[in-house]
Design an enzyme around this catalytic site. Sequence first.
Site, PDB file in Angstrom:
ATOM      1  N   CYS A 186      -4.837   3.300  33.519  1.00 60.75           N
ATOM      2  CA  CYS A 186      -3.382   3.326  33.673  1.00 60.75           C
ATOM      3  C   CYS A 186      -2.646   2.895  32.410  1.00 60.75           C
ATOM      4  O   CYS A 186      -1.431   3.060  32.315  1.00 60.75           O
ATOM      5  CB  CYS A 186      -2.966   2.449  34.845  1.00 60.75           C
ATOM      6  N   HIS A 202       4.255   0.043  34.781  1.00 68.04           N
ATOM      7  CA  HIS A 202       3.290   0.964  35.368  1.00 68.04           C
ATOM      8  C   HIS A 202       3.550   1.053  36.874  1.00 68.04           C
ATOM      9  O   HIS A 202       3.685   0.037  37.558  1.00 68.04           O
ATOM     10  CB  HIS A 202       1.867   0.489  35.099  1.00 68.04           C
ATOM     11  N   ASN A 260       0.583   5.938  42.586  1.00 69.24           N
ATOM     12  CA  ASN A 260       0.030   5.578  41.274  1.00 69.24           C
ATOM     13  C   ASN A 260      -0.688   6.794  40.685  1.00 69.24           C
ATOM     14  O   ASN A 260      -1.720   7.205  41.199  1.00 69.24           O
ATOM     15  CB  ASN A 260      -0.940   4.402  41.455  1.00 69.24           C
TER      16      ASN A 260
HETATM   17  N1  ACO Z   1      -4.021   0.196  55.819  1.00 73.64           N
HETATM   18  C1  ACO Z   1      -4.147  -0.822  56.658  1.00 73.64           C
HETATM   19  N2  ACO Z   1      -4.818  -1.948  56.353  1.00 73.64           N
HETATM   20  C2  ACO Z   1      -5.358  -2.041  55.119  1.00 73.64           C
HETATM   21  C3  ACO Z   1      -5.268  -0.995  54.204  1.00 73.64           C
HETATM   22  C4  ACO Z   1      -4.571   0.160  54.585  1.00 73.64           C
HETATM   23  N3  ACO Z   1      -4.410   1.221  53.766  1.00 73.64           N
HETATM   24  N4  ACO Z   1      -5.918  -1.361  53.071  1.00 73.64           N
HETATM   25  C5  ACO Z   1      -6.388  -2.594  53.282  1.00 73.64           C
HETATM   26  N5  ACO Z   1      -6.062  -3.019  54.520  1.00 73.64           N
HETATM   27  C6  ACO Z   1      -6.382  -4.287  55.160  1.00 73.64           C
HETATM   28  C7  ACO Z   1      -7.486  -5.010  54.478  1.00 73.64           C
HETATM   29  O1  ACO Z   1      -8.722  -4.531  54.963  1.00 73.64           O
HETATM   30  C8  ACO Z   1      -7.233  -6.443  54.881  1.00 73.64           C
HETATM   31  O2  ACO Z   1      -7.762  -6.643  56.165  1.00 73.64           O
HETATM   32  P1  ACO Z   1      -8.555  -7.988  56.534  1.00 73.64           P
HETATM   33  O3  ACO Z   1      -7.578  -9.107  56.241  1.00 73.64           O
HETATM   34  O4  ACO Z   1      -8.865  -7.793  57.979  1.00 73.64           O
HETATM   35  O5  ACO Z   1      -9.742  -7.997  55.630  1.00 73.64           O
HETATM   36  C9  ACO Z   1      -5.709  -6.526  55.022  1.00 73.64           C
HETATM   37  O6  ACO Z   1      -5.251  -5.159  55.043  1.00 73.64           O
HETATM   38  C10 ACO Z   1      -4.985  -7.287  53.919  1.00 73.64           C
HETATM   39  O7  ACO Z   1      -5.502  -6.915  52.680  1.00 73.64           O
HETATM   40  P2  ACO Z   1      -4.977  -7.616  51.363  1.00 73.64           P
HETATM   41  O8  ACO Z   1      -5.938  -7.340  50.264  1.00 73.64           O
HETATM   42  O9  ACO Z   1      -4.577  -9.019  51.633  1.00 73.64           O
HETATM   43  O10 ACO Z   1      -3.603  -6.844  51.107  1.00 73.64           O
HETATM   44  P3  ACO Z   1      -2.661  -7.052  49.876  1.00 73.64           P
HETATM   45  O11 ACO Z   1      -1.372  -7.549  50.355  1.00 73.64           O
HETATM   46  O12 ACO Z   1      -3.313  -7.788  48.742  1.00 73.64           O
HETATM   47  O13 ACO Z   1      -2.438  -5.553  49.367  1.00 73.64           O
HETATM   48  C11 ACO Z   1      -3.217  -3.934  47.771  1.00 73.64           C
HETATM   49  C12 ACO Z   1      -3.554  -4.754  48.979  1.00 73.64           C
HETATM   50  C13 ACO Z   1      -2.007  -3.062  48.089  1.00 73.64           C
HETATM   51  C14 ACO Z   1      -4.392  -3.058  47.383  1.00 73.64           C
HETATM   52  C15 ACO Z   1      -2.846  -4.887  46.602  1.00 73.64           C
HETATM   53  O14 ACO Z   1      -3.848  -5.854  46.453  1.00 73.64           O
HETATM   54  C16 ACO Z   1      -2.651  -4.164  45.296  1.00 73.64           C
HETATM   55  O15 ACO Z   1      -1.727  -3.384  45.133  1.00 73.64           O
HETATM   56  N6  ACO Z   1      -3.506  -4.453  44.304  1.00 73.64           N
HETATM   57  C17 ACO Z   1      -3.420  -3.783  42.996  1.00 73.64           C
HETATM   58  C18 ACO Z   1      -4.109  -2.461  43.085  1.00 73.64           C
HETATM   59  C19 ACO Z   1      -3.751  -1.550  41.953  1.00 73.64           C
HETATM   60  O16 ACO Z   1      -2.626  -1.473  41.510  1.00 73.64           O
HETATM   61  N7  ACO Z   1      -4.727  -0.785  41.474  1.00 73.64           N
HETATM   62  C20 ACO Z   1      -4.529   0.194  40.464  1.00 73.64           C
HETATM   63  C21 ACO Z   1      -4.641  -0.408  39.115  1.00 73.64           C
HETATM   64  S1  ACO Z   1      -4.238   0.664  37.851  1.00 73.64           S
HETATM   65  C22 ACO Z   1      -5.563   1.604  37.298  1.00 73.64           C
HETATM   66  O17 ACO Z   1      -6.070   1.360  36.241  1.00 73.64           O
HETATM   67  C23 ACO Z   1      -6.105   2.748  38.068  1.00 73.64           C
END
Ligand code: ACO
Length: 311
Positions: free
Chosen positions: A114, A238, A268
Site C-alpha cells: 500500500c 492511505h 482498500n
Molecule cells: N464480519 C464479522 N465479524 C468479523 C469480521 C467480519 N468481516 N472480521 C472479523 N470479525 C470478528 C473477529 O473474528 C473477532 O471475533 P472474536 O472476537 O470472536 O474473535 C471480532 O470480529 C473482532 O475482531 P477485531 O480484530 O477486534 O476487530 P477490529 O475492531 O480490530 O477490526 C479490522 C478488524 C477491521 C481488520 C482492523 O483490525 C483493521 O482495519 N486493521 C488494519 C487492516 C489493514 O488496514 N490492512 C491493510 C494494510 S495495507 C496493505 O499493505 C495491503
Amino acid sequence: MKGSKLTGYGYYVPEKVVSNFDLESKMDTTDEWIFSRTGIKQRYIARDDETVADMAALASKRALDMAGLNPNDIDCVIMATISDRKDFPASANYLYAKLGMTNNAPAFDVKAACTGFVYAMHIARAYFAAGIYKRILIVGSEKMSQMLDWTDRNTAVLFGDGAGAFVFEASEEGDGIIASEIFSDGSFTDLLYADSGLVKMDGREVYKHAVRNMSAVGLQVLESAGMRIEDIDWLLPHQANIRIMASAAEKMGFPMDKVIASVDRFANTSGASGALAFAYAAQQGLAKPGQRILYTAFGAGLTWGAAVIKI
Ligand code: ACO
C-alpha cells in the site's frame, strides 16, 4: 534542485460494485460490522478477464489526456502493484504494450504494497532532481480480489480493485513533488503478506503500526518540506480504514474536514488507493489546482512513507 509538476491524473474502477450486503450472503459478516469497523460500504471488483495492466492503462489514458500527452511522450513508467498474477515480467511492461508505447522507455514495478505509490513518487522525485527523465507516468493498479480467500471474513471485506495514475513533468518551479520520505521495517513481514497467492493478516497489529507510522511520517515529511499543517490543504491518508485515517489525522492535528476519504466507496485498493482517491476527489471538485496535498501511506513490509504534492 530540479523538480516536477503534476500535469495529469486519472482513475479507473471496474463496472461491478459489490456492497457489504452482497457479502452477507457469501460469508459470516454484516454490513453493520464492516461499516462500523472500517467505514467501507462497497468495493469495485474486476472481471475475470480484466488484468492489473488493463486497469492501469485506462487510468493512464485519462491522466495522459489531461496532460495533453501521447504515451510515447513518456520517458519512464513506474507502476506500484502487488496483485498481478504474473511473477514476471513487470506489470509496467504489459502497461507499456497496452498503451501502444514504442519508444523503449524504461518500465518497472515497485512492490511496496500500500506504500507503493509513495515509493514510486520518491523514485520519480530523485529522477527529476538528477535531471534524468522529463515525463514520468506513475500508476498504481491492483486486482486485490484475486488475492483474497472469499471465505475469510477477516480479509475479504477490506479490499477492492482499481487504478490511479499521475503524470509528472520536469519543471523549473519544481513543486509537483515538494518533499517525500519512505521507510521500511522487515522485522514485521509476518503481520501482512500473501501466502500461495492469498492475503494473510494480523489486523489488530497492522492497525497499531498504521496509525503510529502514518502520523509520524506525515509530520516528518512536513518538516523536510519546511511546512506546517496550516500550509496543507488536504490530508490524503492511505485508504484502508476510516478509523485508522481518523486516528492518524487526529495525532497529526488535522481536522477531519480536510481529510480526503473515499474508502466507503472503493475500500482498500492497496498501491492504487492514493492516486485513485486523489483523482476521484479532484473530479468531485474537492482538491483544486494550486492546492497542496499531504499524502501518507503504510503497508505490508512493513513499509510507510509520505509525500507533499501540489496540484
Ligand atoms: N464480519 C464479522 N465479524 C468479523 C469480521 C467480519 N468481516 N472480521 C472479523 N470479525 C470478528 C473477529 O473474528 C473477532 O471475533 P472474536 O472476537 O470472536 O474473535 C471480532 O470480529 C473482532 O475482531 P477485531 O480484530 O477486534 O476487530 P477490529 O475492531 O480490530 O477490526 C479490522 C478488524 C477491521 C481488520 C482492523 O483490525 C483493521 O482495519 N486493521 C488494519 C487492516 C489493514 O488496514 N490492512 C491493510 C494494510 S495495507 C496493505 O499493505 C495491503
